[in-house]
Design a protein around this motif. Structure first.
Motif, short mmCIF file in Angstrom:
data_model
loop_
_atom_site.label_atom_id
_atom_site.label_comp_id
_atom_site.label_asym_id
_atom_site.label_seq_id
_atom_site.Cartn_x
_atom_site.Cartn_y
_atom_site.Cartn_z
N THR A 64 17.26 16.22 32.40
CA THR A 64 17.75 17.61 33.31
C THR A 64 19.37 17.53 33.60
O THR A 64 19.56 18.71 33.86
N ALA A 65 19.84 16.29 33.61
CA ALA A 65 21.37 16.40 33.80
C ALA A 65 22.07 16.73 32.74
O ALA A 65 23.43 16.76 32.72
N GLY A 66 21.47 17.21 31.61
CA GLY A 66 22.16 17.67 30.50
C GLY A 66 22.59 16.58 29.52
O GLY A 66 23.60 16.82 28.79
N ILE A 67 22.08 15.47 29.63
CA ILE A 67 22.40 14.31 28.67
C ILE A 67 21.70 14.21 27.51
O ILE A 67 20.39 14.39 27.46
N SER A 68 22.31 13.95 26.28
CA SER A 68 21.58 13.88 25.23
C SER A 68 20.64 12.70 25.04
O SER A 68 21.26 11.55 25.06
N THR A 69 19.32 12.80 25.03
CA THR A 69 18.47 11.59 25.12
C THR A 69 17.41 11.68 24.13
O THR A 69 16.86 12.95 23.95
N SER A 70 17.02 10.71 23.67
CA SER A 70 15.88 10.57 22.88
C SER A 70 15.01 9.47 23.50
O SER A 70 15.40 8.76 23.85
N LEU A 71 13.62 9.46 23.06
CA LEU A 71 12.64 8.51 23.70
C LEU A 71 11.79 7.99 22.69
O LEU A 71 11.48 8.32 21.86
N TYR A 72 11.82 6.32 22.65
CA TYR A 72 10.87 5.61 21.81
C TYR A 72 9.91 4.93 22.53
O TYR A 72 10.33 4.05 23.19
N ILE A 73 8.61 5.07 22.33
CA ILE A 73 7.80 3.98 22.95
C ILE A 73 7.08 3.10 21.97
O ILE A 73 6.22 3.98 21.13
N TYR A 74 7.03 2.10 22.13
CA TYR A 74 6.32 1.10 21.19
C TYR A 74 5.07 0.85 21.96
O TYR A 74 5.11 0.18 23.13
N ARG A 75 3.94 0.93 21.18
CA ARG A 75 2.77 0.66 21.83
C ARG A 75 2.03 -0.50 20.96
O ARG A 75 1.80 -0.25 19.71
N GLY A 76 1.52 -1.42 21.51
CA GLY A 76 0.85 -2.46 20.76
C GLY A 76 0.54 -3.62 21.59
O GLY A 76 0.28 -3.42 22.91
N THR A 77 0.31 -4.86 21.04
CA THR A 77 0.02 -6.07 21.93
C THR A 77 1.17 -6.63 22.33
O THR A 77 2.14 -6.22 22.33
N PRO A 78 0.81 -7.73 23.45
CA PRO A 78 1.76 -8.33 24.17
C PRO A 78 2.86 -8.74 23.52
O PRO A 78 4.17 -8.92 23.66
N ILE A 79 2.53 -9.27 22.09
CA ILE A 79 3.64 -9.92 21.31
C ILE A 79 4.79 -9.02 20.96
O ILE A 79 5.93 -9.55 20.76
N GLY A 80 4.57 -7.55 20.99
CA GLY A 80 5.60 -6.68 20.68
C GLY A 80 6.06 -5.84 21.73
O GLY A 80 7.18 -5.30 21.84
N ALA A 81 5.21 -5.53 22.63
CA ALA A 81 5.31 -4.63 23.73
C ALA A 81 5.29 -4.98 24.89
O ALA A 81 5.73 -4.24 26.00
N TYR A 82 5.51 -6.57 25.21
CA TYR A 82 5.70 -7.12 26.51
C TYR A 82 7.04 -6.92 26.81
O TYR A 82 7.90 -6.89 26.09
N HIS A 83 7.44 -6.96 28.20
CA HIS A 83 8.90 -6.48 28.61
C HIS A 83 9.87 -7.45 28.07
O HIS A 83 10.74 -6.80 27.45
N SER A 84 9.65 -8.60 27.71
CA SER A 84 10.59 -9.68 27.13
C SER A 84 10.29 -9.94 25.70
O SER A 84 11.06 -10.46 25.05
N SER A 85 9.48 -8.98 25.21
CA SER A 85 9.27 -9.17 23.97
C SER A 85 9.88 -7.97 23.06
O SER A 85 10.12 -8.00 21.81
N LEU A 86 10.10 -6.87 23.78
CA LEU A 86 10.89 -5.61 23.36
C LEU A 86 12.14 -6.03 22.39
O LEU A 86 12.43 -5.45 21.45
N HIS A 87 12.91 -6.94 23.04
CA HIS A 87 14.01 -7.05 22.23
C HIS A 87 13.64 -8.23 21.01
O HIS A 87 14.81 -8.79 20.51
N GLN A 88 12.47 -8.68 20.80
CA GLN A 88 12.14 -9.66 19.71
C GLN A 88 11.16 -8.87 18.77
O GLN A 88 10.28 -9.59 18.44
#
Length: 260
Positions: free
Chosen positions: A222-246
């Protein structure tokens, strides 16, 4: 009787061992499949320094493994860790120069529960990079509160010399208040990538809601900023808050966004 108990215990341990090996094998396969696009890609040399900003109560393990993986996959040939003490003193380990292929800087704050202080220390650090090391262009990658620190930095008018921010990655973060006033100050030239997680059956990554991540994306658009979105959907091994950077799938998205 004792013989039957021993057999039962022996069977139980074999079952647990089998489940452990099965889980380990599944994790290995998940990682190998996710890493395949990374290993197959070559990365261009941007000379832009990428600064990793960790979240609340973080330490060197937040982004340290990711930075090491990026070096192993030849996306960079210069990796630095800068520890910032509670008083703002900097201890630099690794590369002391920032003129190689896609230099990476992993920032670690000793006082990692004080967002206002951390924003000030981040600002001072980037000023130091600009004036002492001639770093003119940077990317910012933040996780959770680190994304918010980076956002606060980006939407603050600086009176001292600062590098130009080229790209901004927001990992597992959302707005907690109306951002309209701040977004008016956001540099329109900055390209952004928003990454969120959704554990199967949950409303988000167990810490940040998927709806909040999508609100973040919509506010930037809305503010006119170039943006893309990626949502990883899966088990807690990969999708948990602190697992996303691993997560190799998240690695691939960040590498593609920054250096492809």
């Amino acid at each position: 009787m004792r013989h039957k108990q021993r057999k039962r215990h022996h069977w139980l341990w074999k079952t647990l061992l089998g489940l452990f090996l099965l889980a380990g094998g599944g994790y290995w396969l998940w990682w190998q499949i996710g890493s395949r696009p990374i290993h197959a890609r070559t990365y261009r040399n941007t000379h832009v320094v990428t600064v990793f900003v960790p979240g609340y109560a973080s330490n060197s393990l937040t982004f340290g493994p990711m930075v090491s993986r990026f070096q192993k996959d030849r996306a960079t040939n210069q990796v630095t860790t800068i520890n910032v003490s509670a008083t703002g003193k900097r201890t630099v380990t690794g590369a002391k120069r920032y003129d190689g292929k896609n230099p990476l800087i992993n920032v670690v704050f000793a006082d990692a529960k004080s967002p206002i202080k951390e924003t000030q220390q981040l600002t001072a650090l980037l000023h130091w990079l600009r004036t002492e090391h001639r770093v003119t262009k940077i990317n910012l990658v933040g996780h959770s509160m680190g994304s918010n620190l980076s956002f606060r930095y980006l939407t603050t008018k600086h009176t001292d010399a600062q590098p130009q921010v080229i790209k901004y990655v927001l990992l597992a973060s959302e707005f907690y208040r109306d951002p309209a006033t701040q977004l008016a100050q956001f540099p329109k030239s900055v390209k952004t990538l928003i990454i969120g997680g959704q554990i199967f059956g949950a409303k988000g990554d167990w810490a940040v809601s998927l709806a909040g991540v999508k609100r973040y994306e919509q506010a930037l658009k809305t503010a006119g900023i170039s943006t893309s979105l990626y949502i990883y959907r899966g088990t807690p091994i990969g999708a948990y808050h602190s697992s996303l950077h691993q997560n190799p799938y998240v690695d691939a998205k960040i590498l593609q966004f920054l250096f492809a």
